[in-house]
Design a protein around this motif. Structure first.
Motif, PDB file in Angstrom:
ATOM      1  N   TYR A  21       0.822  -1.208   0.000  1.00  0.00           N
ATOM      2  CA  TYR A  21       0.000   0.000   0.000  1.00  0.00           C
ATOM      3  C   TYR A  21       0.857   1.259   0.000  1.00  0.00           C
ATOM      4  O   TYR A  21       0.577   2.206  -0.735  1.00  0.00           O
ATOM      5  CB  TYR A  21      -0.902  -0.031   1.234  1.00  0.00           C
ATOM      6  CG  TYR A  21      -1.868   1.120   1.351  1.00  0.00           C
ATOM      7  CD1 TYR A  21      -3.141   1.035   0.803  1.00  0.00           C
ATOM      8  CD2 TYR A  21      -1.525   2.276   2.044  1.00  0.00           C
ATOM      9  CE1 TYR A  21      -4.044   2.075   0.915  1.00  0.00           C
ATOM     10  CE2 TYR A  21      -2.418   3.329   2.166  1.00  0.00           C
ATOM     11  CZ  TYR A  21      -3.682   3.216   1.606  1.00  0.00           C
ATOM     12  OH  TYR A  21      -4.568   4.270   1.726  1.00  0.00           O
ATOM     13  N   SER A  22       1.893   1.286   0.815  1.00  0.00           N
ATOM     14  CA  SER A  22       2.728   2.483   0.939  1.00  0.00           C
ATOM     15  C   SER A  22       3.782   2.578  -0.148  1.00  0.00           C
ATOM     16  O   SER A  22       4.272   3.670  -0.450  1.00  0.00           O
ATOM     17  CB  SER A  22       3.407   2.516   2.319  1.00  0.00           C
ATOM     18  OG  SER A  22       2.441   2.481   3.346  1.00  0.00           O
ATOM     19  N   GLY A  23       4.148   1.461  -0.750  1.00  0.00           N
ATOM     20  CA  GLY A  23       5.200   1.458  -1.760  1.00  0.00           C
ATOM     21  C   GLY A  23       4.703   1.484  -3.186  1.00  0.00           C
ATOM     22  O   GLY A  23       5.494   1.608  -4.127  1.00  0.00           O
ATOM     23  N   ASN A  24       3.374   1.320  -3.385  1.00  0.00           N
ATOM     24  CA  ASN A  24       2.773   1.306  -4.725  1.00  0.00           C
ATOM     25  C   ASN A  24       3.417   0.254  -5.624  1.00  0.00           C
ATOM     26  O   ASN A  24       3.721   0.508  -6.798  1.00  0.00           O
ATOM     27  CB  ASN A  24       2.857   2.688  -5.379  1.00  0.00           C
ATOM     28  CG  ASN A  24       1.973   3.704  -4.682  1.00  0.00           C
ATOM     29  OD1 ASN A  24       0.886   3.373  -4.222  1.00  0.00           O
ATOM     30  ND2 ASN A  24       2.453   4.930  -4.579  1.00  0.00           N
ATOM     31  N   THR A  25       3.623  -0.922  -5.069  1.00  0.00           N
ATOM     32  CA  THR A  25       4.175  -2.042  -5.822  1.00  0.00           C
ATOM     33  C   THR A  25       3.445  -3.327  -5.447  1.00  0.00           C
ATOM     34  O   THR A  25       2.740  -3.396  -4.431  1.00  0.00           O
ATOM     35  CB  THR A  25       5.679  -2.246  -5.548  1.00  0.00           C
ATOM     36  OG1 THR A  25       5.865  -2.565  -4.149  1.00  0.00           O
ATOM     37  CG2 THR A  25       6.484  -1.012  -5.906  1.00  0.00           C
ATOM     38  N   ILE A  26       3.642  -4.360  -6.276  1.00  0.00           N
ATOM     39  CA  ILE A  26       3.231  -5.724  -5.950  1.00  0.00           C
ATOM     40  C   ILE A  26       4.495  -6.566  -5.851  1.00  0.00           C
ATOM     41  O   ILE A  26       5.264  -6.641  -6.818  1.00  0.00           O
ATOM     42  CB  ILE A  26       2.297  -6.323  -7.019  1.00  0.00           C
ATOM     43  CG1 ILE A  26       1.053  -5.450  -7.228  1.00  0.00           C
ATOM     44  CG2 ILE A  26       1.903  -7.749  -6.633  1.00  0.00           C
ATOM     45  CD1 ILE A  26       0.131  -5.360  -6.054  1.00  0.00           C
ATOM     46  N   SER A  27       4.721  -7.167  -4.694  1.00  0.00           N
ATOM     47  CA  SER A  27       5.878  -8.045  -4.502  1.00  0.00           C
ATOM     48  C   SER A  27       5.488  -9.486  -4.792  1.00  0.00           C
ATOM     49  O   SER A  27       4.352  -9.895  -4.543  1.00  0.00           O
ATOM     50  CB  SER A  27       6.405  -7.940  -3.065  1.00  0.00           C
ATOM     51  OG  SER A  27       6.886  -6.646  -2.801  1.00  0.00           O
ATOM     52  N   LYS A  28       6.440 -10.242  -5.320  1.00  0.00           N
ATOM     53  CA  LYS A  28       6.227 -11.655  -5.611  1.00  0.00           C
ATOM     54  C   LYS A  28       7.249 -12.482  -4.840  1.00  0.00           C
ATOM     55  O   LYS A  28       8.432 -12.147  -4.797  1.00  0.00           O
ATOM     56  CB  LYS A  28       6.385 -11.915  -7.113  1.00  0.00           C
ATOM     57  CG  LYS A  28       6.263 -13.379  -7.519  1.00  0.00           C
ATOM     58  CD  LYS A  28       6.459 -13.539  -9.025  1.00  0.00           C
ATOM     59  CE  LYS A  28       6.410 -14.995  -9.456  1.00  0.00           C
ATOM     60  NZ  LYS A  28       6.593 -15.151 -10.913  1.00  0.00           N
TER      61      LYS A  28
END
Length: 301
Positions: free
Chosen positions: A247-254
């Protein structure tokens, strides 16, 4: 004449073998598409298996601080608006006149039970509500006293509901009969929940930027603690890879099954909240069809 006949038979046998190989090796591949709610943009973004983003629901179509997202077996999406409602979105007809229930108190995580019933966590009401998908009627399922600031929800295969209670740093397990108990330990701002195929529960922790893994017997451990920035929603793909909405980083981690981290997506996201993974219809390749056409031409000579 006899030699030509033998050669033709051999050629036909080779073609038949090639066609059989094509039919066996050209397997149907069902692509998995990811859908992510963007809380601050009032949108939903779609991602391909390779992380390419495209708009699915754009701003101005009826979302207001969207959070939870689930999809039923009929292909309809249900999206919670943190401002107080759950909307039904049909890809063929948009929001239209489908389910649009209001009167909820800051709904966030959603979950569909194994029998297809919809549940919503109401963060400001300290309550989990059950929503009738046809009428939109809302009834209380679990309320204050056992639930505190519910965020993510998830069902196991036995129909038990798990609730991330961010207000008390607990995960609650609620049986179909209404029994409530604590499940797992070591939480700090629990948010998103997701089960793997082995029945293990994964919990994102906003306060500590890590993922906890809880075995079916309640044994708890840290699964990963890198590559996250305000982790919320979680989801698994068919290969067992875990995806985390930062939410805070504006990314999707895999994360692979072994916990190896990579950035899956970093575009098209504005405060991503929750994720749903959807298998798209499989499609067969055309190689075998071409082989059959060739066989017909041979026979017509």
């Amino acid at each position: 004449m006899q030699i030509r006949r033998i050669q033709s038979i051999r050629a036909l046998a080779v073609m038949i073998a090639a066609i059989a190989w094509c039919l066996m090796s050209t397997s149907a591949h069902a692509a998995t598409i990811m859908y992510v709610t963007n809380y601050s943009a009032n949108t939903v973004t779609q991602f391909s298996e390779t992380g390419v983003s495209s708009a699915f629901i754009t701003s101005g179509q009826g979302l207001s601080n969207p959070s939870g997202i689930v999809r039923d077996t009929g292909g309809n999406f249900y999206i919670s608006n943190n401002t107080g409602s759950v909307r039904k979105y049909a890809p063929a007809g948009g929001f239209g006149t489908g389910l649009s229930t209001g009167g909820l108190s800051s709904p966030s995580g959603l979950a569909l039970s194994p029998s297809g019933e919809l549940y919503a966590g109401e963060g400001l009401a300290d309550e989990v509500s059950k929503i009738h998908l046809t009428t939109g009627v809302v009834t209380s399922f679990a309320a204050t006293g056992s639930i505190s600031a519910p965020y993510g929800l998830a069902f196991d295969t036995a129909g038990n509901l798990y609730v991330a209670c961010s207000g008390t740093n607990l995960v609650k397990k609620i049986t179909p009969g209404g029994g409530v108990s604590n499940f797992g330990t070591g939480y700090n701002g629990p948010a998103g929940l997701a089960f793997d195929t082995g029945g293990n529960l994964y919990v994102s922790n906003i306060g500590s930027n890590l993922i906890r893994k809880i075995l079916p017997d309640g044994t708890s451990s840290t699964f990963v603690s890198t590559g996250m920035n305000g982790p919320r929603g979680l989801a698994f793909d068919p290969a067992g890879n875990l995806y985390v909405a930062n939410y805070s980083g504006n990314t999707i981690s895999k994360y692979t099954t072994g916990g190896v981290f990579s950035t899956f997506a970093n575009t098209g996201l504005t405060n991503p909240a929750f994720i749903v993974m959807v298998p798209e219809p499989a499609s067969l390749g055309l190689l075998s069809i071409g082989g059959l056409a060739l066989l017909r031409r041979r026979r017509g000579r």
